[in-house]
Design a protein around this motif. Structure first.
Motif, PDB file in Angstrom:
ATOM      1  N   TYR A   1       6.305  20.854   0.583  1.00 35.70           N
ATOM      2  CA  TYR A   1       7.226  19.722   1.038  1.00 35.70           C
ATOM      3  C   TYR A   1       5.730  18.508   1.389  1.00 35.70           C
ATOM      4  O   TYR A   1       5.718  17.714   0.393  1.00 35.70           O
ATOM      5  CB  TYR A   1       7.814  19.654   1.858  1.00 35.70           C
ATOM      6  CG  TYR A   1       8.423  18.294   2.764  1.00 35.70           C
ATOM      7  CD1 TYR A   1       8.768  16.832   1.669  1.00 35.70           C
ATOM      8  CD2 TYR A   1       7.441  17.949   3.642  1.00 35.70           C
ATOM      9  CE1 TYR A   1       8.781  16.017   2.370  1.00 35.70           C
ATOM     10  CE2 TYR A   1       7.693  16.702   4.318  1.00 35.70           C
ATOM     11  CZ  TYR A   1       8.700  15.625   3.969  1.00 35.70           C
ATOM     12  OH  TYR A   1       9.051  14.578   4.120  1.00 35.70           O
TER      13      TYR A   1
ATOM     14  N   GLU B   1      15.213  17.109  -3.073  1.00 33.92           N
ATOM     15  CA  GLU B   1      15.473  16.065  -2.402  1.00 33.92           C
ATOM     16  C   GLU B   1      17.350  16.133  -1.837  1.00 33.92           C
ATOM     17  O   GLU B   1      17.884  15.909  -0.731  1.00 33.92           O
ATOM     18  CB  GLU B   1      15.412  14.935  -3.670  1.00 33.92           C
ATOM     19  CG  GLU B   1      14.389  13.731  -2.995  1.00 33.92           C
ATOM     20  CD  GLU B   1      14.178  13.070  -3.951  1.00 33.92           C
ATOM     21  OE1 GLU B   1      14.481  12.397  -4.729  1.00 33.92           O
ATOM     22  OE2 GLU B   1      12.312  12.961  -3.943  1.00 33.92           O
TER      23      GLU B   1
ATOM     24  N   GLU C   1       4.960  15.585  -1.440  1.00 35.43           N
ATOM     25  CA  GLU C   1       5.260  14.596  -1.126  1.00 35.43           C
ATOM     26  C   GLU C   1       4.076  13.887   0.405  1.00 35.43           C
ATOM     27  O   GLU C   1       4.715  12.367  -0.302  1.00 35.43           O
ATOM     28  CB  GLU C   1       6.964  14.163   0.030  1.00 35.43           C
ATOM     29  CG  GLU C   1       7.686  15.016  -0.836  1.00 35.43           C
ATOM     30  CD  GLU C   1       9.003  13.846  -1.660  1.00 35.43           C
ATOM     31  OE1 GLU C   1       8.265  13.625  -1.796  1.00 35.43           O
ATOM     32  OE2 GLU C   1      10.008  14.450  -1.918  1.00 35.43           O
TER      33      GLU C   1
ATOM     34  N   LYS D   1      12.176  17.959  -8.553  1.00 35.43           N
ATOM     35  CA  LYS D   1      12.070  16.647  -7.602  1.00 35.43           C
ATOM     36  C   LYS D   1      13.216  16.701  -6.818  1.00 35.43           C
ATOM     37  O   LYS D   1      13.544  16.662  -6.179  1.00 35.43           O
ATOM     38  CB  LYS D   1      11.243  15.063  -7.921  1.00 35.43           C
ATOM     39  CG  LYS D   1       9.912  15.298  -8.134  1.00 35.43           C
ATOM     40  CD  LYS D   1       9.709  14.180  -8.763  1.00 35.43           C
ATOM     41  CE  LYS D   1       8.913  14.405  -9.146  1.00 35.43           C
ATOM     42  NZ  LYS D   1       7.717  12.586 -10.158  1.00 35.43           N
TER      43      LYS D   1
END
Ligand code: HEM
Ligand code: HEM
Length: 251
Positions: A40, A178, A44, A174
């Motif tokens: 992560y 999410e 991100e 992605k």
């Protein structure tokens, strides 16, 4: 496996500390937590680029992402094999037996008496199947993903498919994170805290010391643990599968 009665008592009985989780399950769990966080973070937030001065090698953020993602795959493959051949407490057979009691378990959850289980309770058993599946989808889709940033990165299998498909899978990779993975992990952590705070049942500590408090009368003595030799063999198989996948990049 000789443990048939999955629900083996409640907290009012006289309890003993019993070894339940082997070192492999405990290690896999906390490694998964570290590696998923690393995936992560690198995907991100980024900014983990660094140089190893002695070797004059530049380690790039997304390479750490690939490394931790592939390590997650090794752990997942190992966990699946361990569910078939490893210790009783983490066997899929025992988890299916436990999961069958899901509805009666949930309807009794509001009662004061806390039911105790040798391995995963019915809700835990279902959540393990779900977590393993969603992580497998996340990491496998990463194999086909690609990144066209300043430091381009490609999953090892991305060149087997067209650029358009790879971009589509990258978008899926992605979105899956999410909307699905974060949600599932969020429920998982909330449930662990629910047991700790509301049900006064600490399921987290056993994942560190391997021991659960169970009724002295329960037949946990028949619980079998997978050997170190077996664990190393299964780990080697998992590692070999990932090495083959990585090498497919060069075909
Ligand atoms: C990225 C984060 C995490 C992942 C991917 C994850 C994944 C898993 C998996 C796969 C299992 C099943 C263990 C097995 O049988 O192999 C498990 C069990 C468990 N996890 Fe996590 N976990 C995460 C974070 C946490 C955190 C932060 C906590 C504590 C707050 C936690 C508490 C537990 C507990 C208590 C169990 C055992 C449940 C039971 O006794 O049935 N997990 N987790
Ligand atoms: C459970 C493990 C994994 C998690 C949680 C994860 C998570 C993510 C996330 C959230 C992104 C999106 C970054 C962005 O918004 O730009 C991403 C991108 C990416 N991931 Fe993963 N990933 C995992 C495993 C893997 C694996 C195993 C590979 C390949 C071996 C991989 C390859 C990639 C690539 C190439 C991108 C770049 C997409 C881009 O930024 O355009 N991932 N990953």
């Amino acid at each position: 496996m000789n443990i048939d009665n999955i629900t083996i008592g409640n907290k009012d009985e006289s309890l003993a500390k019993v070894p339940v989780w082997d070192i492999w399950i405990r290690l896999s769990h906390w490694l998964l937590l570290i590696l998923v966080s690393l995936c992560y973070y690198t995907a991100e937030i980024g900014g983990l680029n660094f140089r190893i001065p002695m070797l004059d090698i530049m380690i790039v953020n997304m390479e750490i992402h690939l490394f931790s993602g592939l390590s997650i795959l090794i752990i997942l493959i190992f966990r699946i094999l361990w569910g078939f051949f490893g210790s009783d407490s983490s066997s899929f057979l025992m988890m299916i037996k436990s999961a069958k009691h899901f509805f009666s378990y949930i309807s009794n959850l509001s009662k004061k008496k806390t039911q105790l289980h040798i391995g995963h309770n019915p809700a835990g058993a279902i959540s393990v199947f779900v977590i393993i599946t969603v992580l497998l989808v996340q990491a496998s889709s990463g194999l086909f993903a690609q990144d066209d940033s300043f430091f381009p990165t490609e999953g090892p299998l991305s060149h087997f498919i067209s650029v358009e498909n790879s971009i589509a899978i990258t978008n899926f990779h992605k979105l899956w994170w999410e909307y699905i993975v974060i949600f599932v992990i969020g429920i998982h952590i909330t449930a662990s805290l629910f047991y700790l705070i509301i049900k006064k049942q600490n399921l987290i500590l056993p994942l560190f010391n391997g021991k659960k408090k169970l009724p002295r009368t329960a037949n946990y003595k028949t619980l079998k643990f997978g050997s170190t030799k077996l664990a190393i063999t299964l780990l080697t198989i998992a590692l070999s599968i990932i090495i083959i996948i990585i090498n497919l990049k060069y075909i």
